[in-house]
Scaffold this motif. Structure first.
Motif, PDB file in Angstrom:
ATOM      1  N   THR A 104     -10.463   2.744   2.798  1.00 55.83           N
ATOM      2  CA  THR A 104      -9.729   2.886   1.773  1.00 55.83           C
ATOM      3  C   THR A 104     -11.040   3.658   1.113  1.00 55.83           C
ATOM      4  O   THR A 104     -12.127   4.137   0.918  1.00 55.83           O
ATOM      5  CB  THR A 104      -9.894   1.921   0.511  1.00 55.83           C
ATOM      6  N   ASN A 124      -6.079   3.365   2.970  1.00 60.92           N
ATOM      7  CA  ASN A 124      -5.358   3.430   1.333  1.00 60.92           C
ATOM      8  C   ASN A 124      -6.270   5.132   1.111  1.00 60.92           C
ATOM      9  O   ASN A 124      -7.605   4.723   0.569  1.00 60.92           O
ATOM     10  CB  ASN A 124      -4.755   2.896   0.841  1.00 60.92           C
ATOM     11  N   TYR A 126      -7.249   6.251  -3.150  1.00 61.32           N
ATOM     12  CA  TYR A 126      -6.685   5.908  -4.835  1.00 61.32           C
ATOM     13  C   TYR A 126      -7.479   6.929  -5.191  1.00 61.32           C
ATOM     14  O   TYR A 126      -8.748   7.465  -4.961  1.00 61.32           O
ATOM     15  CB  TYR A 126      -7.629   4.607  -5.394  1.00 61.32           C
ATOM     16  N   ASN A 145      -3.020   9.385   4.915  1.00 60.81           N
ATOM     17  CA  ASN A 145      -3.339   7.440   4.440  1.00 60.81           C
ATOM     18  C   ASN A 145      -1.789   6.948   4.474  1.00 60.81           C
ATOM     19  O   ASN A 145      -0.693   7.316   3.770  1.00 60.81           O
ATOM     20  CB  ASN A 145      -4.108   7.677   2.598  1.00 60.81           C
ATOM     21  N   ASN A 146      -2.179   5.350   4.956  1.00 65.87           N
ATOM     22  CA  ASN A 146      -0.408   4.674   4.670  1.00 65.87           C
ATOM     23  C   ASN A 146      -0.509   4.534   3.325  1.00 65.87           C
ATOM     24  O   ASN A 146       1.002   4.257   2.697  1.00 65.87           O
ATOM     25  CB  ASN A 146      -1.942   3.012   4.714  1.00 65.87           C
ATOM     26  N   PHE A 147      -1.219   4.414   2.783  1.00 69.38           N
ATOM     27  CA  PHE A 147       0.037   4.744   0.689  1.00 69.38           C
ATOM     28  C   PHE A 147      -1.696   5.557  -0.044  1.00 69.38           C
ATOM     29  O   PHE A 147      -2.857   4.922  -0.305  1.00 69.38           O
ATOM     30  CB  PHE A 147      -0.271   3.481   0.316  1.00 69.38           C
ATOM     31  N   TYR A 149      -2.226   5.601  -4.052  1.00 66.66           N
ATOM     32  CA  TYR A 149      -2.494   5.484  -5.504  1.00 66.66           C
ATOM     33  C   TYR A 149      -2.515   6.456  -6.207  1.00 66.66           C
ATOM     34  O   TYR A 149      -3.682   6.230  -6.024  1.00 66.66           O
ATOM     35  CB  TYR A 149      -3.086   4.020  -5.254  1.00 66.66           C
TER      36      TYR A 149
END
Length: 370
Positions: A104, A124, A126, A145-147, A149
């Motif tokens: 991450t 991820n 952020y 990236n997977n997600f 945020y």
């Protein structure tokens, strides 16, 4: 017990009491030594091309990948564990380096990528800032990236077009700055203060657009165009400019909203949440054919959903309609269509009776070639 507990060069991860926490001093850290893991202090220096062995970056540190970071093509920085930095810049990097890894990445400041790099990191991402004025420049790179945020109370502004996977918008302000945005999905699912400014941007969402908690959510749509190809458009009490839902099978629309233009272009079935109203200057719905009827209905049998347009004409053909109110002053025509009950405001013209003959031997009733 009355003593003083001090934590120097430390961070507050939450739920602590009785501690005096002195945060680390912010540093500028430079990547050196070519390929390696982000967590390896031997790849970080206080100066460009300088000596190795300083601390691994914290959320307070600015990190730089520059002309002295790499010595040959194919060298890779691997995010092998949770990584932190304030701002991250790849400006000036040579030899087309790669940012990879599954860890991450937490960015508390600006992010600046360059065209002459490869981005394959899949962990991820952020954006964590609580400060305003942060910028994101991906240099046309797709964030793998997977997600992604947005999880700080600050603000982020695009400095170029962006292509992201699914975005979870938890906090803060995101301004597209009139650039194009492509994303796999959009989720604003918590009740924190959230603001999205779209300006003149074209936003392409290749999945669902979901604002499932509209408390403290503000959308400034400007003159933007939003194209959603997922099955679900879940919003509520927002004002959009131009919205197009293009999924080929289903369009599920939740919440009451206002649009300039609102078009459903392909869906076989359009489901509108019962008890809600979609208000638009222009409403376009997909036409069916004699061998493939479209469906427009409420999500709650017996409870109308409302389509409202002040003037003009909306026409559908070869469509089955149920529990839909058409209001506002415009003309709503349903040619060669079926009134399946509890509709109002539509001008239904039933299909002309026709004699059909079965052909081509064995097959399915629903197959028009028969």
């Amino acid at each position: 017990g009355g003593g003083v507990f001090t934590a120097n060069n430390s961070t507050n991860q939450g739920n602590n009491t009785g501690l005096i926490i002195n945060f680390p001093s912010a540093q500028n850290l430079y990547w050196i030594g070519g390929s390696g893991n982000w967590s390896d202090p031997n790849h970080w220096s206080n100066t460009s091309g300088g000596s190795a062995g300083v601390c691994v970056p914290t959320l307070y540190d600015n990190v730089f990948f520059d002309a002295n970071s790499f010595s040959g093509f194919g060298q890779t920085v691997t995010i092998n564990a949770n990584a932190y930095c304030n701002s991250m810049s790849w400006t000036g990097s040579s030899f087309f380096p790669t940012l990879a890894g599954t860890g991450t990445l937490n960015i508390y400041g600006n992010m600046t990528l360059i065209v002459a790099m490869t981005l394959t990191a899949t962990g991820n991402l952020y954006f964590q800032s609580d400060s305003t004025g942060r910028t994101i420049n991906t240099a046309w790179k797709t964030l793998q990236n997977n997600f992604v945020y947005f999880d700080g109370n600050g603000s982020w502004t695009l400095a170029g077009n962006i292509n992201m996977k699914t975005v979870y918008f938890y906090k803060g302000t995101f301004s597209t700055n009139n650039f194009s945005v492509t994303l796999t999905g959009f989720n604003a699912i918590v009740a924190n203060n959230r603001t999205v400014n779209l300006g003149t941007s074209t936003v392409t969402c290749n999945g669902d657009w979901s604002i499932s908690d509209t408390n403290n959510f503000t959308l400034n749509a400007g003159t933007s165009a939003l194209n959603v190809s997922g099955t679900t458009f879940q919003v509520g009490y927002e004002t959009y400019n131009n919205v197009s839902l293009s999924n080929a099978t289903t369009a599920n629309v939740y919440g009451s909203n206002t649009f300039n233009t609102f078009n459903i272009t392909n869906a076989v079935t359009a489901n509108f949440q019962g008890g809600t109203t979609q208000t638009a200057t222009s409403i376009g719905l997909p036409p069916g054919t004699c061998s493939s009827y479209k469906n427009i209905k409420s999500t709650i049998a017996g409870t109308q959903a409302t389509l409202s347009r002040a003037s003009g004409t909306t026409t559908v053909s070869f469509t089955q309609i149920q529990d839909i109110a058409a209001t506002g002053g415009a003309t709503f025509n349903a040619n060669n269509s079926l009134d399946n009950g509890n509709n109002s405001g539509w001008n239904f013209v039933a299909p002309t009776p026709t004699n059909y003959y079965w052909v081509n031997n064995t097959g399915n009733w629903s197959d028009g070639t028969h």
